[in-house]
Every structure is written in C-alpha cells, then in structure tokens.
Motif scaffolding. Structure first.
Motif, PDB file in Angstrom:
ATOM      1  N   GLY A 211      10.008  -4.340  -2.062  1.00 15.41           N
ATOM      2  CA  GLY A 211      10.404  -2.999  -1.799  1.00 15.41           C
ATOM      3  C   GLY A 211       9.025  -2.118  -2.492  1.00 15.41           C
ATOM      4  O   GLY A 211       8.914  -1.267  -3.349  1.00 15.41           O
ATOM      5  N   SER A 212       8.325  -3.077  -2.514  1.00 12.47           N
ATOM      6  CA  SER A 212       6.694  -2.827  -3.801  1.00 12.47           C
ATOM      7  C   SER A 212       5.005  -3.622  -3.814  1.00 12.47           C
ATOM      8  O   SER A 212       5.407  -4.048  -2.939  1.00 12.47           O
ATOM      9  CB  SER A 212       7.153  -2.721  -5.559  1.00 12.47           C
TER      10      SER A 212
ATOM     11  N   VAL B 178      12.233   9.028  -6.176  1.00 16.09           N
ATOM     12  CA  VAL B 178      12.709   8.196  -5.304  1.00 16.09           C
ATOM     13  C   VAL B 178      14.017   9.559  -5.047  1.00 16.09           C
ATOM     14  O   VAL B 178      14.473  10.626  -5.774  1.00 16.09           O
ATOM     15  CB  VAL B 178      14.372   8.051  -6.408  1.00 16.09           C
TER      16      VAL B 178
ATOM     17  N   ARG C 270       4.412   6.338  -6.148  1.00 13.76           N
ATOM     18  CA  ARG C 270       5.212   6.309  -4.245  1.00 13.76           C
ATOM     19  C   ARG C 270       6.264   7.354  -3.851  1.00 13.76           C
ATOM     20  O   ARG C 270       7.742   7.129  -4.900  1.00 13.76           O
ATOM     21  CB  ARG C 270       5.533   4.884  -4.552  1.00 13.76           C
TER      22      ARG C 270
ATOM     23  N   LEU D  41       3.989   0.856  -8.110  1.00  9.49           N
ATOM     24  CA  LEU D  41       5.043   1.843  -7.273  1.00  9.49           C
ATOM     25  C   LEU D  41       4.796   3.667  -7.882  1.00  9.49           C
ATOM     26  O   LEU D  41       6.029   4.452  -7.278  1.00  9.49           O
ATOM     27  CB  LEU D  41       6.533   1.785  -7.621  1.00  9.49           C
TER      28      LEU D  41
ATOM     29  N   VAL E   8       8.603   3.785   0.903  1.00  5.90           N
ATOM     30  CA  VAL E   8       9.147   2.842   0.584  1.00  5.90           C
ATOM     31  C   VAL E   8      10.761   3.405   1.372  1.00  5.90           C
ATOM     32  O   VAL E   8      11.368   4.026   0.515  1.00  5.90           O
ATOM     33  CB  VAL E   8       9.172   1.618  -0.535  1.00  5.90           C
TER      34      VAL E   8
ATOM     35  N   ALA F 242       8.501   5.635 -10.041  1.00  2.00           N
ATOM     36  CA  ALA F 242       8.420   6.149  -8.370  1.00  2.00           C
ATOM     37  C   ALA F 242       9.298   7.860  -8.481  1.00  2.00           C
ATOM     38  O   ALA F 242       9.747   8.237  -9.293  1.00  2.00           O
ATOM     39  CB  ALA F 242       8.993   5.125  -7.196  1.00  2.00           C
TER      40      ALA F 242
ATOM     41  N   VAL G  25       9.937   6.498  -2.239  1.00  2.00           N
ATOM     42  CA  VAL G  25      11.012   5.980  -2.343  1.00  2.00           C
ATOM     43  C   VAL G  25      12.462   6.647  -1.948  1.00  2.00           C
ATOM     44  O   VAL G  25      12.899   6.730  -2.214  1.00  2.00           O
ATOM     45  CB  VAL G  25      11.597   5.097  -2.862  1.00  2.00           C
TER      46      VAL G  25
ATOM     47  N   TYR H   5      13.821   1.936  -9.627  1.00  2.00           N
ATOM     48  CA  TYR H   5      12.291   2.308  -9.644  1.00  2.00           C
ATOM     49  C   TYR H   5      11.885   3.370 -10.488  1.00  2.00           C
ATOM     50  O   TYR H   5      11.058   3.547 -10.093  1.00  2.00           O
ATOM     51  CB  TYR H   5      12.249   2.915  -7.922  1.00  2.00           C
TER      52      TYR H   5
END
Ligand SMILES: NC(=O)c1ccc[n+]([C@@H]2O[C@H](COP(=O)([O-])OP(=O)(O)OC[C@H]3O[C@@H](n4cnc5c(N)ncnc54)[C@H](OP(=O)(O)O)[C@@H]3O)[C@@H](O)[C@H]2O)c1
Length: 262
Positions: free
Chosen positions: A236-237, A34, A8, A5, A88, A32, A10, A27
């Motif tokens: 969600g990963s 977010v 990533r 993550l 995500v 991540a 999200v 997260y």
C-alpha cells in the motif's frame, strides 16, 4: 526504499489492536496521515492514534461497523472531509463472530444460515463497501493502493470456520477483478493472507502451541503483527509500482492451528 507515503492519507479499518494497529503505526513511521477505525474500543483507537503521531505521522479516529454498511461510507466521507481524499485503503477490520477467532469445534451443519449471512455480509460485502467508498476519489486522482486482509484459512481451510474462510477467500476474487478495473486508473489492489499471527490481542497462547506451530513453518517462527504490517505498507505504497491482483502469504501461513482458528 522510498515509499512515497509522506502526507498520503491512509484509511486502516479495525486498527485498535493487532495487525491493524501495527499497520497504522507503520504508516505513521512513513509520515502518512492515518485514519484509524474502531467499532467498540474508541479508547484503544485513541491510544493507537497517539502512537502514530509519536512515530511521526498524523492520525485521527473514526467509528466504522462492518455490520452497518452505511457506517463505512460515512467513515470514509469523514476522512475525505478532514484530509481531502483517501490514497490508501487497508481493509483489515474483521467480524470474528462470537468472542474471537472462529471455533474449530463447531460442526459445519450446526452453523445457522443467519451466521453465514452475517459473516459474508460483514467480512466480504463490508470490504466491497469499503472499496466502493474510496474508489471514485482514487480514480479522480489517478492513484490509489488497496490492501485487503484475508487469511491463510481462505486457501487452506480449517475445520469449523467455514463462513469466515469463505468470506476471506472471496476477497481474492474481489482483488482479481478490481485489479483490472482499477489498473487503468493507477489503482493497485492486493490481498495479504497472514497465517497464525502473534498479536497483542491474544497474548495468552501457550508456548508449546507457539513452538509447535512455528516448527511447521519454513522460517521456524510465527509472524507478529509488525511482520504483517511491513508487507501491507509495501503493497500500500508508492514503492509498489506495478504489483496488483496478487495474494501474498507470509511465513506463518504454513502453520496450522486447527485448535485455535484465525
Ligand atoms: N491474528 C491472526 O492470527 C490472523 C490470521 C489471519 C488473518 N487475520 C486477519 O487479520 C485482520 C486483523 O486480525 P487481528 O487478529 O489483528 O484482529 P483483532 O486484533 O481482533 O482486531 C480486530 C479489529 O476489527 C475491529 N472490529 C471488530 N468487529 C468489527 C466490526 N463488526 N466492524 C468493524 N470493525 C470491527 C476491532 O475494533 P474494536 O476493537 O473497536 O472492536 C479491531 O480493531 C483480520 O482481517 C483477520 O481476519 C488475522
């Protein structure tokens, strides 16, 4: 376990308090980026954003209102503009109706049809709109994870919260179809159906209620927001390699709270 993550993007809807806020922080711990949405409480959202950053992630705040479907696409577009895409989606925001969780004291026939429409529109069509906003970008990348937050009420029902439970059970049908649609493009979609959860948004539950509910669960305890958040983050990963179209219940979901709802 590597969640993959780091970096990533999200999008966690309704992340000012409770499960959404805990999910955003979780997260953040994975490094991540977010995006946190709020409806009324911009200040609380900013506080959660600061917590995400303190945990090692990046964060920013954007408004999204399930009762204004156009705001959902706009919020997603703002995230894409800032970070280039959304990897995500956690569709967690909820229109409770009234001041909080549905009132089990209300008789079915006394709920106006307008309230049914408002609940289905916000909590089911709102989730559909959230998915529609992120799906093309995920398809283009060939990777995506979607987690829809339902409720134990979706399967078990409760006296009173008909519109809420009906909307929440629709999320499962949505995930079943979407799993087929998205699977060929590397997009996995699942539903988390928490039972009664101890959150920072309802800290005043009497101890005797908590222990009565806890005693009805296999683990003899109710989940808190962090318990649910850890389930969401796994689904969600990238640690979730091929689990899709499923509904996951937590340990709290065996507890019944007909006098409180949720
Ligand atoms: N707590 C439980 O026991 C439990 C049990 C089963 C399922 N769930 C599900 O878990 C999710 C989170 O529940 P929670 O108890 O953690 O919620 P919560 O603390 O009450 O937080 C709700 C979030 O949704 C946002 N929100 C409220 N109305 C909205 C609207 N019309 N449009 C967009 N956002 C809106 C709120 O933003 P503002 O603060 O800015 O208004 C807040 O961020 C929900 O989907 C709920 O159905 C919860």
């Amino acid at each position: 376990m590597d969640t993959g993550l780091k970096g990533r993007v999200v999008l966690v809807t309704g992340a000012t308090t409770g499960i959404g806020a805990a999910t955003a922080r979780a997260y953040g711990r994975e490094g991540a980026r977010v995006a946190i949405t709020y409806r009324n409480n911009a200040e609380k959202a900013e506080k959660v954003a600061a917590e995400v950053e303190a945990e090692g992630g990046q964060a920013f705040v954007v408004r999204l209102d399930l009762e204004d479907l156009s705001s959902i696409g706009e919020a997603a577009a703002t995230v894409v503009e800032r970070w280039g895409g959304i990897d995500v989606l956690v569709a967690n925001a909820v229109r409770w109706g009234g001041d909080g969780p549905p009132d089990p004291g209300v008789r079915f026939e006394d709920v106006p049809l307008e309230e049914w429409q408002a609940m289905i529109n916000a909590n089911l069509v709102g989730a559909v709109a959230s998915v529609r906003a992120v799906l093309p970008g995920m398809r283009a990348k060939g990777w995506g994870r979607i987690v829809l937050i339902s409720s134990g009420v979706a399967e078990e029902g409760l006296p009173g919260p008909g519109p809420y439970g009906t909307a929440k059970s629709g999320l499962y049908g949505l995930a079943r179809s979407l799993a087929w649609e998205g699977g060929r493009d590397g997009i996995l979609v699942n539903v988390v159906a928490p039972g009664f959860t101890l959150t920072d948004n309802r800290p005043d539950i009497p101890e005797f209620v908590v222990s009565a509910l806890a005693s009805a669960t296999p683990t003899r305890r109710l989940s808190d927001s962090d318990d649910v958040a850890r389930i969401v983050v796994f689904l969600g990963s990238a640690a979730n390699g091929n689990l899709t179209g499923e509904l996951i219940r937590d340990g709290s979901s065996a507890a019944r709270a007909p006098h409180i709802g949720g």
